[in-house]
Design an enzyme around this catalytic site. Structure first.
Site, short mmCIF file in Angstrom:
data_model
loop_
_atom_site.label_atom_id
_atom_site.label_comp_id
_atom_site.label_asym_id
_atom_site.label_seq_id
_atom_site.Cartn_x
_atom_site.Cartn_y
_atom_site.Cartn_z
N GLU A 280 0.83 -1.21 0.00
CA GLU A 280 0.00 0.00 0.00
C GLU A 280 0.87 1.27 0.00
OE1 GLU A 280 -3.34 0.09 -0.33
OE2 GLU A 280 -3.11 -2.07 -0.60
N TRP A 283 1.92 1.76 -3.51
CA TRP A 283 0.84 2.34 -4.34
C TRP A 283 0.85 3.86 -4.21
CZ3 TRP A 283 -2.14 1.14 -8.23
CH2 TRP A 283 -2.50 -0.18 -8.48
N TRP A 312 -20.48 11.16 -20.13
CA TRP A 312 -21.03 10.92 -18.80
C TRP A 312 -22.46 11.46 -18.70
CZ3 TRP A 312 -17.98 7.83 -16.05
CH2 TRP A 312 -16.60 7.86 -16.27
N ASN A 347 -10.71 2.54 2.91
CA ASN A 347 -10.25 2.44 1.52
C ASN A 347 -11.14 1.54 0.67
OD1 ASN A 347 -8.17 3.07 -0.55
ND2 ASN A 347 -7.86 0.85 -0.48
N TRP A 365 -16.21 10.95 -13.02
CA TRP A 365 -15.37 10.71 -11.85
C TRP A 365 -14.82 12.01 -11.24
CZ3 TRP A 365 -10.36 12.49 -12.17
CH2 TRP A 365 -9.85 12.75 -13.44
N TRP A 388 -9.60 7.40 -7.90
CA TRP A 388 -10.80 7.68 -8.68
C TRP A 388 -10.66 7.20 -10.12
CZ3 TRP A 388 -15.72 8.77 -7.96
CH2 TRP A 388 -16.12 9.12 -6.67
#
Length: 471
Positions: A280, A283, A312, A347, A365, A388
């Site tokens: 993590e 990341w 969208w 998360n 988004w 996102w």
């Protein structure tokens, strides 16, 4: 001795602060922090995050004071004012140099370069350091010389670099001779940002000691089971250090060393919990490198160009229901209400709520990215944008467009007895573990005072897949 400024930003700590330590090795240090309300508003910084900064600045001022390092606060409206304000301060103190840790994002990089250029023009030394990341962004590259687009390949390169040399943690500066200069008082509020609830302040105590206590609790009692518990919002199974990392109250190196210590010196093998948490941390590293190496991401564009002009849906009512936790999908509503009340969201739930907005509602988004930044105490441009775009299938190494989490089955798996839902959706608190995960009739929902689902999960999933396939 000569005076050296240390410009603090999202590095609000005295331990393992590269710029602060290096400045202290050159002479007498004066720390400086710029308050920039207009820029913070433009960047959608949450009121809870600004409050957290101020509270941590208060704690930091005490820590610096114990070392006779004054903290000067300068308020300017915008980041564009930073070069002039810092040069003026340096000249007034007859400072010979300034140190700061690099920050990432288009605006941040432009600001930092403008400050460095201004100091060069004034014939003043300006030292810049890598501190937010384990590696300087742009130094972990493919064989062709480009930044990785796939996380697993980036992680492999990071592992290799860590095996060669593990970044060390620096000590806090030693006590220096008094400068006979008082620190500026830290304001309790900044104009344009509303007051924060005591709930949030209690949940997120300020200061390095609070961060260190949480890190110790996590590594000593929770990290062993982290691989199994990290996806469970109903239990305390994650580090909850994200707010401290985002504001630099603790460093990524301190976290890495704590994880390695737990894992008996290993970081890519050994105990599953330790390996998973280090994953993590990497990341986080990956998304910061992406922000620098692919600047269009920092400008709010989709990483994958083919989705930049995606069609969208315009659905103001659906967006408002999602924002306020009134979608009629219990796990989604519970997650959104948790964020509004505490400034934080688990998360796993960030992925669920993001995918629900982008796929089930087919809403851009970017709407969700902004909403999260406005309310998260741990709001971080790189991590927030990366998460996102992963969920929306528009980003690097993102979820395939046909992968759409089902909130109902995810709730059954990760909140099996419904305790998390009951905590944040009290309308459903009387339901049994079985009932809380089952569709209820309109009459029963009305009786409970809870809205009907605003969208059919199966039909909306099919709609999303068709839309993305067409794009």
């Amino acid at each position: 001795m000569s005076i050296h400024l240390c410009w603090l930003r999202n590095d609000l700590r005295v331990h393992d602060n590269t710029a602060l330590w290096r400045a202290s090795q050159r002479g007498q240090v004066v720390a400086v922090y710029l308050i920039t309300p207009a820029t913070w508003s433009e960047h959608e910084e949450a009121a809870s995050k600004v409050d957290f900064w101020l509270r941590n600045l208060t704690e930091l001022s005490r820590e610096l004071g114990e070392r006779n390092i004054p903290l000067r606060l300068v308020e300017v409206e915008h980041w564009r004012d930073a070069p002039r304000a810092l040069i003026k301060l340096a000249e007034s103190m007859q400072a010979s140099s300034m140190s700061f840790n690099d920050e990432y994002g288009v605006h941040e990089q432009l600001r930092d370069q403008a400050v460095a250029d201004a100091f060069a023009e004034a014939d003043l030394d300006c030292q810049r350091h890598v501190d937010q990341t384990l590696f300087r962004p742009g130094t972990l590259l493919t064989q062709s010389g480009s930044m990785y687009k796939v996380y697993s390949q980036f992680r492999k390169q990071a592992y290799s670099a860590l095996h060669r040399q593990l970044p060390a943690c620096l000590p806090a500066p030693e006590r220096q001779q008094p400068l006979y200069m008082a620190s500026d008082p830290v304001p309790e509020r900044v104009k344009g940002f509303q007051a924060v609830s005591e709930v949030i302040r209690t949940l997120w105590p300020a200061g390095e000691h609070a961060a260190a206590d949480r890190l110790a609790l996590f590594t000593e009692h929770l990290l062993e089971d982290y691989e199994d518990t990290r996806d469970r919002p109903d239990i305390d199974g994650t580090s909850r250090l994200s707010a401290y990392l985002a504001s630099g109250v603790i460093s990524v190196r301190q976290c890495l060393h704590a994880a390695i210590g737990h894992n008996l010196g290993e970081f890519d093998s050994g105990k599953p919990g330790g390996v998973s948490w280090i994953n993590e941390l990497l990341w986080r590293e990956f998304y910061k490198h992406i922000l620098v190496c692919y600047a269009h991401v920092s400008r709010g564009e989709a990483f994958r160009a083919e989705y930049q002009d995606f069609n969208w849906r315009h659905d103001p009512e659906g967006l408002e229901a999602w924002r306020t936790g009134r979608t009629g999908i219990p796990i989604i509503d519970a997650a959104m209400r948790q964020m509004l009340a505490t400034g934080w969201m688990h998360n796993r739930l960030r992925m669920l709520t993001a995918m629900f907005l982008c796929k089930n509602l087919l809403i851009n988004w970017q709407e969700g990215e902004r909403w999260f930044m406005r309310h998260l105490i741990d709001g971080d441009l790189a991590a927030n944008n990366g998460g996102w775009q992963w969920s929306a299938s528009t980003g690097t190494d993102s979820a395939p467009y046909f992968r759409v989490f089902n909130p109902a089955t995810q709730a059954q798996k990760f909140d099996p007895d419904g305790s998390f839902i009951r905590e944040w959706v009290p309308e459903l608190s009387s339901l049994s573990p079985r009932e809380i995960h089952q569709p209820l009739s309109p009459a029963r929902l009305a009786e409970l005072g809870y809205p009907q689902p605003i969208v059919d999960l199966k039909a909306s999933r099919q709609r999303a897949i068709a839309a993305f396939r067409g794009a």
